[in-house]
Design a protein around this motif. Structure first.
Motif, PDB file in Angstrom:
ATOM      1  N   VAL A  98      -6.595  -5.403   1.967  1.00  0.00           N
ATOM      2  CA  VAL A  98      -5.423  -5.846   2.866  1.00  0.00           C
ATOM      3  C   VAL A  98      -6.081  -6.512   3.987  1.00  0.00           C
ATOM      4  O   VAL A  98      -5.838  -7.782   4.359  1.00  0.00           O
ATOM      5  N   LYS A  99      -7.149  -6.208   4.383  1.00  0.00           N
ATOM      6  CA  LYS A  99      -7.949  -6.989   5.779  1.00  0.00           C
ATOM      7  C   LYS A  99      -8.342  -7.951   5.330  1.00  0.00           C
ATOM      8  O   LYS A  99      -8.304  -9.254   6.011  1.00  0.00           O
ATOM      9  N   GLU A 128      -6.723   0.143  -1.125  1.00  0.00           N
ATOM     10  CA  GLU A 128      -7.913  -0.171  -0.358  1.00  0.00           C
ATOM     11  C   GLU A 128      -7.464  -0.985   0.986  1.00  0.00           C
ATOM     12  O   GLU A 128      -7.182  -2.050   0.796  1.00  0.00           O
ATOM     13  N   MET A 129      -7.532  -0.298   1.997  1.00  0.00           N
ATOM     14  CA  MET A 129      -7.099  -1.034   3.314  1.00  0.00           C
ATOM     15  C   MET A 129      -8.106  -2.280   3.499  1.00  0.00           C
ATOM     16  O   MET A 129      -7.629  -3.040   4.184  1.00  0.00           O
ATOM     17  N   HIS A 130      -9.275  -2.023   3.060  1.00  0.00           N
ATOM     18  CA  HIS A 130     -10.331  -3.352   3.128  1.00  0.00           C
ATOM     19  C   HIS A 130      -9.680  -4.499   2.586  1.00  0.00           C
ATOM     20  O   HIS A 130      -9.979  -5.721   3.094  1.00  0.00           O
ATOM     21  N   LEU A 145       0.080   2.108   9.451  1.00  0.00           N
ATOM     22  CA  LEU A 145      -0.581   1.012   8.953  1.00  0.00           C
ATOM     23  C   LEU A 145      -1.637   0.545   9.898  1.00  0.00           C
ATOM     24  O   LEU A 145      -2.845   0.257   9.362  1.00  0.00           O
ATOM     25  N   VAL A 163       0.778  -1.015  -0.047  1.00  0.00           N
ATOM     26  CA  VAL A 163      -0.149  -0.005   0.213  1.00  0.00           C
ATOM     27  C   VAL A 163       0.919   1.211   0.027  1.00  0.00           C
ATOM     28  O   VAL A 163       2.076   1.179   0.479  1.00  0.00           O
ATOM     29  N   SER A 213      -4.354   3.104  10.002  1.00  0.00           N
ATOM     30  CA  SER A 213      -5.221   2.909   8.749  1.00  0.00           C
ATOM     31  C   SER A 213      -5.935   1.792   8.373  1.00  0.00           C
ATOM     32  O   SER A 213      -7.198   1.851   7.902  1.00  0.00           O
ATOM     33  N   LEU A 214      -5.298   0.602   9.190  1.00  0.00           N
ATOM     34  CA  LEU A 214      -6.129  -0.701   8.909  1.00  0.00           C
ATOM     35  C   LEU A 214      -7.301  -0.806   9.894  1.00  0.00           C
ATOM     36  O   LEU A 214      -8.370  -1.616   9.736  1.00  0.00           O
ATOM     37  N   LEU A 264       4.100  -0.980   3.699  1.00  0.00           N
ATOM     38  CA  LEU A 264       3.588   0.406   3.362  1.00  0.00           C
ATOM     39  C   LEU A 264       5.179   1.134   2.647  1.00  0.00           C
ATOM     40  O   LEU A 264       6.042   1.452   3.009  1.00  0.00           O
TER      41      LEU A 264
END
Ligand SMILES: Nc1ncnc2c1ncn2[C@@H]1O[C@H](COP(=O)(O)OP(=O)(O)O)[C@@H](O)[C@H]1O
Ligand SMILES: [Mg+2]
Length: 326
Positions: free
Chosen positions: A204-205, A200-202, A236, A37, A239-240, A213
């Motif tokens: 990653v999750k 999109e952090m979504h 990170l 990201v 943001s997550l 990062l």
């Protein structure tokens, strides 16, 4: 497995030298998904180009399953590139070809016998759940179905690595879920090593095992999801797992707490209330399971006759990460 070691890439921009990648080192184990990201201009596209040999790094090495890509001669680049499947934001399918013919294309380019092509294409379309759409043209497919064709095509050369550049950025939330689930299951079934570039952090999750990062060409934070979220002061983690915005307290001292794993479910707050004769008011909070661990992030107001330093010391002792809010 992908191993990137001390990768540097500089570009000339007129008189200036721009360092697009500055000593990037990362390794992604086989069968796992790593997210990259970073803001626009961070160097994500440059990294993709260096990994796919569309661009030669200035220095450093890229090794895929024991083979050094960066040492491949120009005449062998095409063959080496077949080890890497690419999935883009838009599937970029050929409109005049059916789904099956689009998937067949990379195989035809290397003169695969017709019967092998047909067998392989049927297998791939089934893998991405599109058997019934083999003869459909791109104009007859939804965005998600087109992306599935794109994924099948990326897998046609039996790559070891799948590089996904913003794979769901053009899709709606429900389709995004479908495509992420597909990428996750393909990673396991085919034992792929996957790199996902995303803002999109979504994403990653949902699918990443680990994440890096990238900022101004450097990796400034990296690690398994569980580690980056519990990293103190890390951006990170924030943001997550952001706190919902817009909640205002009543002017009492505020603490921000990160509860990790077992402490996330332990009764720390009621204990705090008892021991310190405190009123604890939760003004914002979020609880999630990330990378297999449970996390809670809470913003609390504390009203107690005892000093705040004693309270933070107690919480830290109980395994809670504490920051005194400004
Ligand atoms: N071909 C190029 N020539 C000169 N500078 C480039 C070139 N490609 C990228 N850069 C520069 O490298 C930096 C990283 O760019 P890029 O990899 O495209 O970032 P991202 O994909 O994260 O937005 C930027 O400062 C960009 O201006
Ligand atoms: Mg880019």
């Amino acid at each position: 497995m992908i191993t990137v070691t001390n990768l540097r890439k500089t570009y000339r921009q007129g008189e200036r030298t721009v360092t697009a990648l500055d000593d990037v080192t990362l390794s992604v184990p086989k069968g796992s998904i790593h997210g990259i990201v970073g803001h626009s201009g961070a160097g994500k596209s440059t990294l993709v180009r260096c990994l796919t040999l569309l661009d030669r790094p200035t220095s450093g090495a890229v090794v895929i399953d024991g083979r050094e890509l960066t040492a491949v001669r120009d005449s062998e680049v095409r063959t080496a590139r077949r080890r890497i499947g690419m999935v883009f934001q838009h599937a970029n399918l050929m409109d005049s070809r059916t789904a099956a013919q689009n998937v067949a294309h990379p195989l035809e380019l290397v003169k695969t016998p017709k019967t092998d092509v047909n067998r392989k294409v049927a297998e791939l379309l089934s893998l991405v759940g599109l058997t019934e759409f083999a003869d459909a043209y791109p104009s007859q497919l939804s965005g998600g179905q087109k992306q599935r064709v794109g994924i099948a095509r990326a897998l046609a050369s039996d790559p070891d690595v799948l590089l996904c550049d913003e794979p769901t950025s053009a899709l709606d939330p429900a389709t995004t879920e479908d495509i992420l689930t597909l990428i996750r299951s393909l990673t396991h079934t085919l034992n792929l090593t996957v790199l996902v570039i995303t803002h999109e952090m979504h994403v990653v999750k949902r699918i990443c095992d680990s994440v890096s990062l990238l900022e101004r060409g450097r990796i400034i934070e990296h690690g398994p999801l569980r580690e980056v979220v519990s990293q103190r002061g890390g951006s990170l983690g924030r943001s997550l797992m952001p706190l919902p915005a817009g909640t205002v307290g009543e002017g009492l001292p505020e603490l921000e707490l990160l509860l990790v794993g077992d402490t996330a479910s332990a009764p720390v707050l009621s204990e705090l209330t008892r021991r310190f004769d405190a009123n604890v008011n939760v003004i914002a909070g979020t609880v999630e399971t990330l990378g297999g661990s449970r996390f809670g992030r809470l913003r609390v107001e504390v009203d107690s006759p005892r000093p705040l330093s004693e309270i933070t010391a107690y919480l830290e002792g109980a395994g809670v990460h504490v920051e005194v809010a400004a």
